[in-house]
Write a protein that holds these residues in place. Structure first.
Motif, PDB file in Angstrom:
ATOM      1  N   SER A  80      24.658  19.323 -31.981  1.00 25.89           N
ATOM      2  CA  SER A  80      23.821  20.517 -31.901  1.00 25.89           C
ATOM      3  C   SER A  80      23.724  20.998 -30.457  1.00 25.89           C
ATOM      4  O   SER A  80      24.068  20.272 -29.514  1.00 25.89           O
ATOM      5  CB  SER A  80      22.417  20.210 -32.434  1.00 25.89           C
ATOM      6  N   TYR A  81      23.287  22.235 -30.277  1.00 25.60           N
ATOM      7  CA  TYR A  81      23.133  22.807 -28.946  1.00 25.60           C
ATOM      8  C   TYR A  81      21.670  23.102 -28.664  1.00 25.60           C
ATOM      9  O   TYR A  81      20.915  23.500 -29.557  1.00 25.60           O
ATOM     10  CB  TYR A  81      23.931  24.111 -28.815  1.00 25.60           C
ATOM     11  N   ILE A  82      21.273  22.906 -27.414  1.00 21.16           N
ATOM     12  CA  ILE A  82      19.941  23.300 -26.977  1.00 21.16           C
ATOM     13  C   ILE A  82      20.086  24.210 -25.764  1.00 21.16           C
ATOM     14  O   ILE A  82      21.101  24.175 -25.061  1.00 21.16           O
ATOM     15  CB  ILE A  82      19.050  22.089 -26.619  1.00 21.16           C
ATOM     16  N   HIS A  83      19.093  25.029 -25.550  1.00 23.92           N
ATOM     17  CA  HIS A  83      19.110  25.929 -24.400  1.00 23.92           C
ATOM     18  C   HIS A  83      18.501  25.197 -23.198  1.00 23.92           C
ATOM     19  O   HIS A  83      17.393  24.664 -23.284  1.00 23.92           O
ATOM     20  CB  HIS A  83      18.302  27.189 -24.695  1.00 23.92           C
ATOM     21  N   ILE A  84      19.261  25.161 -22.122  1.00 20.97           N
ATOM     22  CA  ILE A  84      18.911  24.365 -20.946  1.00 20.97           C
ATOM     23  C   ILE A  84      18.544  25.264 -19.766  1.00 20.97           C
ATOM     24  O   ILE A  84      19.162  26.301 -19.532  1.00 20.97           O
ATOM     25  CB  ILE A  84      20.108  23.473 -20.531  1.00 20.97           C
ATOM     26  N   LEU A  85      17.554  24.848 -19.008  1.00 23.05           N
ATOM     27  CA  LEU A  85      17.296  25.393 -17.680  1.00 23.05           C
ATOM     28  C   LEU A  85      17.763  24.347 -16.681  1.00 23.05           C
ATOM     29  O   LEU A  85      17.253  23.223 -16.665  1.00 23.05           O
ATOM     30  CB  LEU A  85      15.814  25.695 -17.462  1.00 23.05           C
ATOM     31  N   SER A  86      18.757  24.691 -15.870  1.00 22.68           N
ATOM     32  CA  SER A  86      19.290  23.795 -14.840  1.00 22.68           C
ATOM     33  C   SER A  86      18.828  24.282 -13.479  1.00 22.68           C
ATOM     34  O   SER A  86      19.048  25.439 -13.116  1.00 22.68           O
ATOM     35  CB  SER A  86      20.817  23.786 -14.902  1.00 22.68           C
ATOM     36  N   GLN A  87      18.197  23.402 -12.723  1.00 21.33           N
ATOM     37  CA  GLN A  87      17.709  23.739 -11.385  1.00 21.33           C
ATOM     38  C   GLN A  87      18.284  22.740 -10.385  1.00 21.33           C
ATOM     39  O   GLN A  87      17.976  21.555 -10.441  1.00 21.33           O
ATOM     40  CB  GLN A  87      16.178  23.693 -11.356  1.00 21.33           C
ATOM     41  N   SER A  88      19.136  23.242  -9.492  1.00 23.40           N
ATOM     42  CA  SER A  88      19.800  22.388  -8.509  1.00 23.40           C
ATOM     43  C   SER A  88      19.408  22.791  -7.099  1.00 23.40           C
ATOM     44  O   SER A  88      19.279  23.983  -6.801  1.00 23.40           O
ATOM     45  CB  SER A  88      21.328  22.480  -8.653  1.00 23.40           C
ATOM     46  N   SER A  89      19.251  21.799  -6.237  1.00 20.79           N
ATOM     47  CA  SER A  89      18.907  22.058  -4.848  1.00 20.79           C
ATOM     48  C   SER A  89      19.618  21.054  -3.950  1.00 20.79           C
ATOM     49  O   SER A  89      20.178  20.060  -4.428  1.00 20.79           O
ATOM     50  CB  SER A  89      17.382  21.967  -4.636  1.00 20.79           C
ATOM     51  N   VAL A  90      19.596  21.307  -2.662  1.00 17.73           N
ATOM     52  CA  VAL A  90      20.260  20.425  -1.702  1.00 17.73           C
ATOM     53  C   VAL A  90      19.496  19.115  -1.586  1.00 17.73           C
ATOM     54  O   VAL A  90      18.276  19.101  -1.398  1.00 17.73           O
ATOM     55  CB  VAL A  90      20.360  21.096  -0.320  1.00 17.73           C
ATOM     56  N   TYR A  91      20.206  18.018  -1.713  1.00 21.51           N
ATOM     57  CA  TYR A  91      19.610  16.700  -1.494  1.00 21.51           C
ATOM     58  C   TYR A  91      19.982  16.166  -0.114  1.00 21.51           C
ATOM     59  O   TYR A  91      19.161  15.541   0.563  1.00 21.51           O
ATOM     60  CB  TYR A  91      20.069  15.718  -2.572  1.00 21.51           C
ATOM     61  N   GLU A  92      21.222  16.449   0.304  1.00 20.95           N
ATOM     62  CA  GLU A  92      21.662  16.012   1.630  1.00 20.95           C
ATOM     63  C   GLU A  92      22.844  16.859   2.083  1.00 20.95           C
ATOM     64  O   GLU A  92      23.717  17.212   1.280  1.00 20.95           O
ATOM     65  CB  GLU A  92      22.068  14.530   1.603  1.00 20.95           C
ATOM     66  N   LEU A  93      22.892  17.169   3.374  1.00 21.19           N
ATOM     67  CA  LEU A  93      24.026  17.842   3.986  1.00 21.19           C
ATOM     68  C   LEU A  93      24.862  16.825   4.745  1.00 21.19           C
ATOM     69  O   LEU A  93      24.342  15.805   5.202  1.00 21.19           O
ATOM     70  CB  LEU A  93      23.555  18.944   4.941  1.00 21.19           C
ATOM     71  N   ASP A  94      26.163  17.093   4.891  1.00 22.28           N
ATOM     72  CA  ASP A  94      26.986  16.179   5.673  1.00 22.28           C
ATOM     73  C   ASP A  94      26.848  16.476   7.161  1.00 22.28           C
ATOM     74  O   ASP A  94      26.042  17.321   7.571  1.00 22.28           O
ATOM     75  CB  ASP A  94      28.452  16.221   5.215  1.00 22.28           C
ATOM     76  N   ALA A  95      27.621  15.800   7.990  1.00 23.29           N
ATOM     77  CA  ALA A  95      27.497  15.944   9.443  1.00 23.29           C
ATOM     78  C   ALA A  95      27.840  17.344   9.922  1.00 23.29           C
ATOM     79  O   ALA A  95      27.408  17.771  11.000  1.00 23.29           O
ATOM     80  CB  ALA A  95      28.404  14.922  10.140  1.00 23.29           C
ATOM     81  N   LYS A  96      28.592  18.091   9.114  1.00 22.18           N
ATOM     82  CA  LYS A  96      28.976  19.451   9.481  1.00 22.18           C
ATOM     83  C   LYS A  96      27.988  20.498   8.956  1.00 22.18           C
ATOM     84  O   LYS A  96      28.154  21.685   9.204  1.00 22.18           O
ATOM     85  CB  LYS A  96      30.377  19.767   8.941  1.00 22.18           C
ATOM     86  N   GLY A  97      27.000  20.053   8.211  1.00 18.73           N
ATOM     87  CA  GLY A  97      26.035  20.979   7.638  1.00 18.73           C
ATOM     88  C   GLY A  97      26.427  21.513   6.281  1.00 18.73           C
ATOM     89  O   GLY A  97      25.834  22.471   5.785  1.00 18.73           O
ATOM     90  N   ASN A  98      27.442  20.903   5.654  1.00 20.21           N
ATOM     91  CA  ASN A  98      27.891  21.331   4.331  1.00 20.21           C
ATOM     92  C   ASN A  98      27.219  20.504   3.238  1.00 20.21           C
ATOM     93  O   ASN A  98      26.766  19.388   3.471  1.00 20.21           O
ATOM     94  CB  ASN A  98      29.407  21.181   4.210  1.00 20.21           C
ATOM     95  N   LEU A  99      27.182  21.063   2.041  1.00 22.46           N
ATOM     96  CA  LEU A  99      26.550  20.378   0.917  1.00 22.46           C
ATOM     97  C   LEU A  99      27.266  19.065   0.614  1.00 22.46           C
ATOM     98  O   LEU A  99      28.460  19.053   0.322  1.00 22.46           O
ATOM     99  CB  LEU A  99      26.583  21.272  -0.326  1.00 22.46           C
ATOM    100  N   LEU A 100      26.547  17.966   0.670  1.00 19.80           N
ATOM    101  CA  LEU A 100      27.100  16.647   0.374  1.00 19.80           C
ATOM    102  C   LEU A 100      26.541  16.108  -0.942  1.00 19.80           C
ATOM    103  O   LEU A 100      27.280  15.589  -1.774  1.00 19.80           O
ATOM    104  CB  LEU A 100      26.787  15.675   1.504  1.00 19.80           C
ATOM    105  N   LYS A 101      25.228  16.246  -1.135  1.00 14.87           N
ATOM    106  CA  LYS A 101      24.590  15.758  -2.348  1.00 14.87           C
ATOM    107  C   LYS A 101      23.610  16.812  -2.855  1.00 14.87           C
ATOM    108  O   LYS A 101      22.982  17.510  -2.062  1.00 14.87           O
ATOM    109  CB  LYS A 101      23.831  14.455  -2.086  1.00 14.87           C
ATOM    110  N   SER A 102      23.490  16.899  -4.160  1.00 15.69           N
ATOM    111  CA  SER A 102      22.525  17.824  -4.757  1.00 15.69           C
ATOM    112  C   SER A 102      21.644  17.084  -5.746  1.00 15.69           C
ATOM    113  O   SER A 102      22.029  16.051  -6.296  1.00 15.69           O
ATOM    114  CB  SER A 102      23.240  18.984  -5.458  1.00 15.69           C
ATOM    115  N   TYR A 103      20.468  17.639  -5.963  1.00 15.81           N
ATOM    116  CA  TYR A 103      19.511  17.116  -6.942  1.00 15.81           C
ATOM    117  C   TYR A 103      19.388  18.149  -8.059  1.00 15.81           C
ATOM    118  O   TYR A 103      19.176  19.333  -7.797  1.00 15.81           O
ATOM    119  CB  TYR A 103      18.151  16.884  -6.279  1.00 15.81           C
ATOM    120  N   THR A 104      19.543  17.710  -9.304  1.00 17.41           N
ATOM    121  CA  THR A 104      19.507  18.634 -10.438  1.00 17.41           C
ATOM    122  C   THR A 104      18.522  18.154 -11.486  1.00 17.41           C
ATOM    123  O   THR A 104      18.474  16.963 -11.806  1.00 17.41           O
ATOM    124  CB  THR A 104      20.895  18.781 -11.081  1.00 17.41           C
ATOM    125  N   LYS A 105      17.765  19.091 -12.019  1.00 14.17           N
ATOM    126  CA  LYS A 105      16.854  18.812 -13.127  1.00 14.17           C
ATOM    127  C   LYS A 105      17.235  19.710 -14.295  1.00 14.17           C
ATOM    128  O   LYS A 105      17.401  20.920 -14.132  1.00 14.17           O
ATOM    129  CB  LYS A 105      15.406  19.076 -12.731  1.00 14.17           C
TER     130      LYS A 105
END
Length: 259
Positions: free
Chosen positions: A135-160
């Protein structure tokens, strides 16, 4: 410098099939830096809570791992042990899959080609996700930055992920981005390029023949090609739109005004 980064960012997205995620993330991992001699899970807090009706996870784009995951059984019917990096980028409804994949690629491509660090980057999406029972459910996905790498680029994200089926939302997919380095126009341009013409001219011709009806042999005779050629085109057509039946394919093409 900005033009060079933009070209690199565009190349990450434009040279791949809209639904291709594995090759995309392979390229992303090579662009990120990380302390490889440190266990990345050591940086995680001891407690990350999920509320009833939602699940949470932390994604490491360098190692292509989920460093933390919790609540998938209650939300989607899968044990946390069954969920990995690839899992969270699959299981979309076939009508939503292309748009979701393209938005994710556009945001991640921008986040790993940053002119300046963007710790406040956030992506919110709504879409349909498949549960283990089919079956399918309707999802709300919320992602944000968890950590940047040494260059300031996205390394890790947190998602709910939260179940919002009770809202009876009429629009299957919606998205919004908060970012200091990219605007909605960039993401919309990537969606427009895909949905304006997701198929080749020849594929559209074959789709119209599929709509008329007939076997691969009959379609091949009408187009003066072998039935093997039609079978190959048909396979690619269904892969592009992630459809599993002729009815789904024709509905998908009608929504995009292809037929």
């Amino acid at each position: 410098m900005k033009e060079q980064l933009n070209r690199h960012r565009d190349a990450l997205i434009d040279n791949l099939d809209p639904l291709e995620m594995e090759s995309f993330f392979e390229k992303v991992t090579g662009m990120l830096s990380a302390k490889l001699d440190v266990d990345p899970s050591e940086d995680l807090p001891h407690e990350i809570h999920s509320m009833p009706g939602e699940c949470v996870y932390v994604t490491d784009y360098k190692t292509k791992r989920l460093l933390f995951k919790k609540g998938f059984n209650q939300l989607l019917g899968y044990t946390d042990a069954e969920v990995d990096f690839d899992f969270v980028f699959k299981g979309y409804h076939h009508e939503d899959a292309v748009m979701i994949s393209q938005v994710i690629k556009a945001v991640v491509a921008g986040a790993v080609n940053s002119l300046t660090p963007d710790p406040d980057l956030q992506l919110s999406m709504t879409y349909r996700k498949k549960r283990k029972d089919g079956s399918y459910i309707h999802i709300l996905s919320q992602s944000s930055v968890y950590e940047l790498d040494a260059k300031g680029n996205l390394l890790k994200s947190y998602t709910k992920l939260s179940d919002i089926s009770y809202l009876n939302i009429s629009t299957p997919v919606s998205w919004s981005v908060r970012s200091n380095n990219m605007d909605n126009a960039f993401i919309q341009s990537k969606l427009f390029n895909i949905f304006e013409n997701p198929f080749t001219k020849r594929e559209i011709e074959i789709i119209k023949e599929i709509q008329i009806g007939g076997t691969n042999k009959e379609i091949g005779e009408r187009l003066f090609v072998s039935h093997h050629t039609i079978a190959t085109h048909r396979k690619h057509i269904f892969q592009k739109c992630n459809c599993h039946s002729v009815v789904d394919l024709l509905l998908y093409c009608q929504q995009l005004n292809i037929i």
